[in-house]
Design a protein around this motif. Sequence first.
Motif, short mmCIF file in Angstrom:
data_model
loop_
_atom_site.label_atom_id
_atom_site.label_comp_id
_atom_site.label_asym_id
_atom_site.label_seq_id
_atom_site.Cartn_x
_atom_site.Cartn_y
_atom_site.Cartn_z
N VAL A 1 4.77 7.30 2.37
CA VAL A 1 5.35 5.87 2.41
C VAL A 1 4.87 4.90 1.53
CG1 VAL A 1 5.92 6.75 4.84
CG2 VAL A 1 3.95 5.46 4.47
N PHE A 2 5.48 3.71 1.48
CA PHE A 2 5.29 2.71 0.89
C PHE A 2 5.20 1.51 2.01
CE2 PHE A 2 6.30 -1.47 -1.55
CZ PHE A 2 5.10 -1.59 -2.30
N ILE A 3 4.26 0.78 2.13
CA ILE A 3 4.00 -0.34 3.05
C ILE A 3 3.93 -1.67 2.36
CG2 ILE A 3 2.59 -1.12 4.96
CD1 ILE A 3 1.37 1.14 5.14
N GLU A 4 5.07 -2.78 2.75
CA GLU A 4 4.89 -4.17 2.49
C GLU A 4 4.82 -5.02 3.78
OE1 GLU A 4 7.35 -6.75 -0.41
OE2 GLU A 4 8.35 -4.81 0.16
N ALA A 5 3.90 -5.91 3.69
CA ALA A 5 3.80 -6.79 4.88
C ALA A 5 4.84 -7.83 4.70
CB ALA A 5 2.23 -7.51 4.83
N GLN B 1 0.64 -1.16 0.11
CA GLN B 1 0.18 0.00 -0.09
C GLN B 1 0.87 1.01 0.00
OE1 GLN B 1 -2.33 0.31 3.60
NE2 GLN B 1 -4.18 1.46 2.58
N GLN B 2 0.45 2.32 -0.72
CA GLN B 2 1.12 3.59 -0.67
C GLN B 2 0.24 4.74 -0.31
OE1 GLN B 2 3.75 4.43 -4.03
NE2 GLN B 2 3.63 6.51 -3.62
N GLY B 3 0.71 5.54 0.75
CA GLY B 3 -0.17 6.84 0.91
C GLY B 3 0.56 7.46 2.17
N VAL B 4 -0.11 8.17 2.98
CA VAL B 4 0.37 8.94 4.01
C VAL B 4 0.55 8.30 5.17
CG1 VAL B 4 0.32 11.29 4.94
CG2 VAL B 4 -0.32 11.00 2.70
N ARG C 1 7.30 -3.46 6.45
CA ARG C 1 8.30 -2.47 6.14
C ARG C 1 7.73 -1.17 5.73
NH1 ARG C 1 13.55 -2.64 5.74
NH2 ARG C 1 13.57 -4.78 5.86
N VAL C 2 8.05 -0.05 6.34
CA VAL C 2 7.58 1.18 5.94
C VAL C 2 8.68 1.94 5.19
CG1 VAL C 2 6.17 3.20 6.78
CG2 VAL C 2 5.84 1.10 7.78
N THR C 3 8.56 2.41 3.98
CA THR C 3 9.55 2.91 3.21
C THR C 3 9.00 4.44 2.67
OG1 THR C 3 10.63 1.04 2.72
CG2 THR C 3 11.34 3.08 1.39
N ARG C 4 9.84 5.35 3.22
CA ARG C 4 9.68 6.84 2.90
C ARG C 4 9.81 6.93 1.13
NH1 ARG C 4 11.18 11.91 6.29
NH2 ARG C 4 10.93 12.71 4.53
N VAL C 5 8.79 7.36 0.56
CA VAL C 5 8.97 7.45 -1.03
C VAL C 5 9.85 8.57 -1.43
CG1 VAL C 5 7.77 8.13 -3.05
CG2 VAL C 5 6.42 6.84 -1.07
N ASP C 6 10.06 9.52 -0.68
CA ASP C 6 10.86 10.53 -1.20
C ASP C 6 12.47 10.48 -0.76
OD1 ASP C 6 11.15 10.72 1.48
OD2 ASP C 6 10.73 12.76 1.78
N ASN C 7 12.81 9.44 0.03
CA ASN C 7 14.32 9.41 0.28
C ASN C 7 14.90 7.84 0.48
OD1 ASN C 7 13.58 8.70 2.90
ND2 ASN C 7 14.46 10.64 3.92
#
Length: 292
Positions: free
Chosen positions: A171-175, A84-87, A125-131
């Motif tokens: 962010v981008f979330i991946e289980a 999932q991607q969002g805020v 895992r939560v990843t910031r999209v910008d960096n």
Amino acid sequence: MMTPTIRLLASLLPAGLLAGCSMLTPQPAWKLAVAGDGPGELHRIDIRELVVANLPKSRYGNPAQYTVFGQEYTVLDSADGFKQQGVASWYGKKFHGRPTSSGEPYDMHQLTAAHKNLPLPTYVRVTRVDNGESVVVKVNDRGPFVGDRIIDLSYAAAARLGMIEQGKADVFIEALSSHEPVVDASAQPLVPAAPVDAVVTTEVTPSVEAALVGGSAEASRFLQVGAYSDELNAKAMLVSLREFLDVPASISVDDSGQLYRVRVGPLADQDRMRHARETLAQAGIDSYRVTD
């Protein structure tokens, strides 16, 4: 069903806007719920990476559907393949020590998070999209229930992603985990062990460990059911263990003196380890890891 804890960073809402609107119209429930939230203490954050594990679903916080502020949400049966991607936003001291939707006390200095749909607990895992900065967290709570936010991070997780000041980030979330089946107690009856009172201590010496289990301390292992930056939260967990546990349990303190680990054991053989796991599963405690 436990009422989901509602969180959102209060500082994201302009103070002037809140003050002006309050004189004209009643405040929405979610704004009142997050008022007064704030950050924790950076030096108390547990800097260790989480160990991802497939755990049984929590006894609490996993209804098929639930409703908050008139909106109905569905809980996924499985986190397999979830992305999932969002805020992302974060929540902090206002909710520190309170029960999460899964029943665990919220510790803002641990790497946890809240999500509306993922089964509890799920490691993501939560990843910031910008960096590209990322952090692994354990989802053990419900929320956030406002706007475009898809996940509420603990203060510790938000600090790791460097989003404390701005309050939110794309962010981008991946289980990373799925779930083990719940143990069927009727299929394999438990063999009760001799009752031993839980003990509050800082560190158990090898000689005491050996005496408790009647075996070699070097071969003993523990089930760590919690690690807390707040000693009171650790003691609360230990007290709850005393209600059903028939093997030793203790609180140990790490070398820094700032992390309190609640551990079941020592468990000197596989039979005791299996019995402890089954007992914890029956009590709804499904988040733990094996340690030496």
